[in-house]
Write a protein that holds these residues in place. Structure first.
Motif, short mmCIF file in Angstrom:
data_model
loop_
_atom_site.label_atom_id
_atom_site.label_comp_id
_atom_site.label_asym_id
_atom_site.label_seq_id
_atom_site.Cartn_x
_atom_site.Cartn_y
_atom_site.Cartn_z
N UNK A 135 46.26 33.49 40.82
CA UNK A 135 46.18 34.78 40.12
C UNK A 135 46.71 34.65 38.70
N UNK A 136 47.85 33.98 38.53
CA UNK A 136 48.40 33.77 37.19
C UNK A 136 47.46 32.92 36.33
N UNK A 137 46.90 31.88 36.93
CA UNK A 137 45.98 31.01 36.19
C UNK A 137 44.74 31.77 35.76
N UNK A 138 44.15 32.54 36.67
CA UNK A 138 42.96 33.32 36.33
C UNK A 138 43.27 34.37 35.27
N UNK A 139 44.47 34.94 35.32
CA UNK A 139 44.85 35.91 34.29
C UNK A 139 44.97 35.28 32.92
N UNK A 140 45.45 34.04 32.86
CA UNK A 140 45.61 33.36 31.58
C UNK A 140 44.27 32.98 30.95
N UNK A 141 43.30 32.65 31.80
CA UNK A 141 41.99 32.25 31.26
C UNK A 141 40.99 33.40 31.24
N UNK A 142 41.40 34.59 31.68
CA UNK A 142 40.58 35.78 31.53
C UNK A 142 39.53 36.02 32.58
N UNK A 143 39.68 35.47 33.77
CA UNK A 143 38.69 35.71 34.83
C UNK A 143 39.30 36.41 36.04
N UNK A 144 40.51 36.92 35.89
CA UNK A 144 41.13 37.67 36.99
C UNK A 144 40.45 39.04 37.10
N UNK A 145 40.23 39.49 38.35
CA UNK A 145 39.54 40.73 38.64
C UNK A 145 38.11 40.71 38.11
N UNK A 146 37.45 39.60 38.30
CA UNK A 146 36.03 39.46 37.95
C UNK A 146 35.30 38.80 39.12
N UNK A 147 33.99 38.97 39.12
CA UNK A 147 33.17 38.33 40.16
C UNK A 147 33.24 36.81 40.05
N UNK A 148 33.28 36.29 38.85
CA UNK A 148 33.35 34.84 38.66
C UNK A 148 34.63 34.29 39.26
N UNK A 149 35.74 34.99 39.09
CA UNK A 149 36.99 34.53 39.65
C UNK A 149 36.96 34.47 41.17
N UNK A 150 36.36 35.48 41.81
CA UNK A 150 36.26 35.48 43.27
C UNK A 150 35.39 34.32 43.74
N UNK A 151 34.27 34.09 43.04
CA UNK A 151 33.37 32.99 43.41
C UNK A 151 34.08 31.65 43.28
N UNK A 152 34.78 31.44 42.18
CA UNK A 152 35.47 30.17 41.96
C UNK A 152 36.53 29.93 43.04
N UNK A 153 37.25 30.97 43.41
CA UNK A 153 38.27 30.81 44.45
C UNK A 153 37.63 30.41 45.78
N UNK A 154 36.55 31.06 46.16
CA UNK A 154 35.88 30.73 47.42
C UNK A 154 35.30 29.32 47.38
N UNK A 155 34.75 28.92 46.24
CA UNK A 155 34.20 27.58 46.12
C UNK A 155 35.30 26.54 46.24
N UNK A 156 36.43 26.78 45.57
CA UNK A 156 37.53 25.82 45.60
C UNK A 156 38.06 25.61 47.01
N UNK A 157 38.18 26.67 47.78
CA UNK A 157 38.72 26.53 49.13
C UNK A 157 37.65 26.20 50.16
N UNK A 158 36.39 26.30 49.80
CA UNK A 158 35.34 25.89 50.72
C UNK A 158 34.94 24.44 50.59
N UNK A 159 35.21 23.83 49.44
CA UNK A 159 34.78 22.46 49.21
C UNK A 159 35.47 21.42 50.10
N UNK A 160 36.78 21.49 50.36
CA UNK A 160 37.37 20.45 51.21
C UNK A 160 36.70 20.32 52.57
#
Length: 293
Positions: free
Chosen positions: A145-170
């Motif tokens: 959440x802190x990282x997404x807030x710093x790069x400006x994608x917190x509370x956005x659709x892109x942020x939710x997609x990136x989170x799901x992709x990151x935890x789905x890849x392993x």
């Protein structure tokens, strides 16, 4: 008991003969009953979504069989007029489809690389991927959440997609790497002798053979992302909230609008069910192939 060929066979007891002759039919009946029992809540929700608010609060959904005049599509008309629900359905699609496709594509490429390509530290990198499987989602919520807030994608659709992709890849890489590694090496070497490069080898040989495993992965990822509420509740705002969050907010704000919640919940449930039944053959093939291997 001796047969005409002189082979001695042990005589089965009467219960064993009855079980052998009726086992298949009994098992089919049992599986049908289990399937009907599993679909019963969905069927009850469907009937509830077709009843008026007074009927829902006054009696159970099974009363429809004695009073079929209760059935109406007015709830779905009100659902379509509810912008919060309709917008959330679009947001669910915009989150789930990219998150599923990206995991399948990236996981397939990485799985092929870990299975058949030599590069420095391959085994150590794969061990790191396997280690990420045990990392719970809750551990990453605050730092991400802190990282997404710093790069400006917190509370956005892109942020939710990136989170799901990151935890789905392993899981995707682990599953597909093990499946691709079972492809006969001779088949790949024959394709290389015919002049196939790595890209052609991946698209023309590995991908068709890994179709069942890829379909199973796609179903798992789709169901996980579509039904998720925790990640979307934290990383999505009101404009990008999926259907799970929208229904939760409807309960919190109004509490008694069951005429909207029931059809909304049924729509939210029927879409992943439709996806599963559409690809159930590939799913079963992939699971059985993994079990045999």
């Amino acid at each position: 008991m001796t047969t005409t060929d002189g082979v001695v066979k042990a005589k089965q007891s009467l219960p064993a003969r009855i079980a052998a002759r009726t086992g298949g039919g009994v098992m089919r009946v049992f599986l049908v009953l289990v399937g009907l029992f599993w679909l019963l809540p969905t069927f009850g929700l469907l009937l509830s979504s077709l009843r008026g608010p007074a009927d829902i609060s006054g009696s159970g959904w099974w009363k429809v069989f004695s009073a079929p005049a209760q059935l109406t599509f007015d709830n779905y008309s009100r659902l379509l007029d509810n912008e919060a629900i309709t917008d959330s359905l679009v947001s669910s699609i915009l989150i789930t489809v990219p998150a599923t496709l990206l995991v399948v594509v990236i996981g397939s490429l990485a799985g092929y690389a870990f299975a058949w390509m030599d590069f420095p530290g391959r085994d150590w990198w794969f061990m790191a991927v396997v280690g990420l499987l045990v990392v719970p989602v809750q551990v990453a919520l605050v730092p991400v959440s802190k990282l997404f807030g710093q790069i400006g994608i917190f509370e956005t659709t892109i942020g939710v997609v990136i989170f799901h992709v990151a935890f789905g890849l392993p899981f995707a890489i682990f599953l597909l790497r093990n499946f691709f590694a079972e492809i006969p090496r001779e088949l790949l070497e024959a394709a290389r002798l015919d002049g196939a490069g790595e890209i052609r080898l991946f698209t023309r040989v590995v991908m068709p053979l890994g179709g069942p495993a890829i379909a199973s992965l796609g179903i798992f990822q789709f169901l996980w992302v579509w039904n998720d509420m925790l990640v979307a509740l934290i990383f999505a705002d009101s404009e990008s909230a999926p259907i799970t969050v929208a229904l939760q907010r409807q309960v919190r704000q109004f509490g008694n609008n069951i005429d909207v919640l029931a059809p909304g919940a049924f729509v939210s449930m029927i879409i992943p069910l439709a996806v599963f039944f559409a690809f159930q053959r590939q799913f079963v093939t992939g699971v059985m192939a993994g079990a045999v291997k």
